[in-house]
Design a protein around this motif. Sequence first.
Motif, PDB file in Angstrom:
ATOM      1  N   THR A  77      33.697  76.196  53.673  1.00 44.86           N
ATOM      2  CA  THR A  77      33.039  76.479  54.943  1.00 44.86           C
ATOM      3  C   THR A  77      33.336  75.401  55.967  1.00 44.86           C
ATOM      4  OG1 THR A  77      31.248  77.617  53.783  1.00 44.86           O
ATOM      5  CG2 THR A  77      30.806  76.918  56.035  1.00 44.86           C
ATOM      6  N   LEU A 170      21.981  70.385  59.570  1.00 50.65           N
ATOM      7  CA  LEU A 170      23.104  70.625  58.664  1.00 50.65           C
ATOM      8  C   LEU A 170      23.286  69.410  57.778  1.00 50.65           C
ATOM      9  CD1 LEU A 170      25.782  72.135  61.081  1.00 50.65           C
ATOM     10  CD2 LEU A 170      24.418  73.376  59.419  1.00 50.65           C
ATOM     11  N   GLU A 379      24.213  79.354  60.275  1.00 49.83           N
ATOM     12  CA  GLU A 379      24.548  79.387  58.842  1.00 49.83           C
ATOM     13  C   GLU A 379      25.399  80.624  58.585  1.00 49.83           C
ATOM     14  OE1 GLU A 379      23.920  77.185  56.645  1.00 49.83           O
ATOM     15  OE2 GLU A 379      22.475  75.891  57.651  1.00 49.83           O
TER      16      GLU A 379
END
Length: 405
Positions: A77, A170, A379
């Motif tokens: 990611t 995060l 997200e």
Amino acid sequence: MQTQIPSFSQDFDIRKFHQVTIQDKKYNTQSTFTIPLRYSNLNFLNAGAQGTVVIADDAVRGERVAIKKMQRPFVMTMSAKRAYREFVLLTTIKHPNIIRLLNAFTPDSSLDTFQEVYLVMELMAHDLHEVIRGVRLDHKMLSFFVYQTLCAIKHLHDSGVMHRVIYSKLSVSNYGFQDLKPSNIVVSERCELKILDFGLARKTNVDTAMRMSDYVVTRYYRAPEVIFGLPYSEKMDIWSVGCIFAEMINQKVLFPGDDRLDQWTQICKVMGSPNDDFINKLSESAAFYVRNLGNYKSKSMSEIIPDCNFLEETENPKVNFTAPAARDLLSNMLKINPDERYSVEDALQHPYVKLWFKEEEVNAPVSENRYNQEIDLAEKTLQEWKCLIFEEVKRYQTEHDIFCG
């Protein structure tokens, strides 16, 4: 070195693309480039965590270009998010002192097969790190390089982008992105300077609750407020420019810290311990640490940047190309307290760089900057990031003729 690969076994349009395998002799690794037929004579330039770069001939433009293959952008990611950010910013931010994107493409025709992203950029002769290590710069070049860096940063700020990023809500402890530093600044044979890397740039946000990750920025050029997680402003970039400016003069890193705390110690040994105005901004534990580190006395600017590190014969008092003027600019860039530090606008008005001031460079039209910070903070799954990047690449290919220019 390049090796032609039989194209019939590959999943791409052989009428428009061909494959070349590039060898990195230093590390004995190779990378396969699937590129439009217009690009030929590929030669390895460099490789890093973010991608492999080659030099190639562009038959359409009739010039040599640099082609970057993003390194495995869909494995994690983090890398997918970075690829999305870099692609959008490179395709939208336009300024003479920011690297120019010439083309962008993927050989993959569908989302299911989408694996590769390529960026074609103007080819520059050297990065600033190479220049600093190889050449003693005269006053004219020092002044001109600082001016151009300031112009680039001002344009990023005006366009709503800061070169250093922040993360909110995060986990970023594993992030290792690059930042404003000599190796991310490139220079042409005509001494044109351009910021190269956008992997760390984001839209600015005035939310003072947000903090900069300790792992995000390159340590040597990290501003004090970043080290201690204080609310940031655009002035953190001025600290970086000051560090780079000093490195251009001294031909060595000014604050070579081994880790975050040692970085702070190195700053204090040179610039002196901070005053209470700065310490009172810190958290209780950080303030306790700073007060108990010891009281360092600041070195004079003449000691930090001695006369022998300037090329005296290149001084020109008529245009303020002097060692005292250079030191005065540097001292105002390297204020520990950002409230006391120069802004970009202040620096551009300083006599040491003001000779170069051009309205069309300093206040160039704001770039479009379609980058959406809300998307970055969301997200998303790896597949969702992959889809976003694919859409951006296809958007670019729809708006540009990637094969014929």
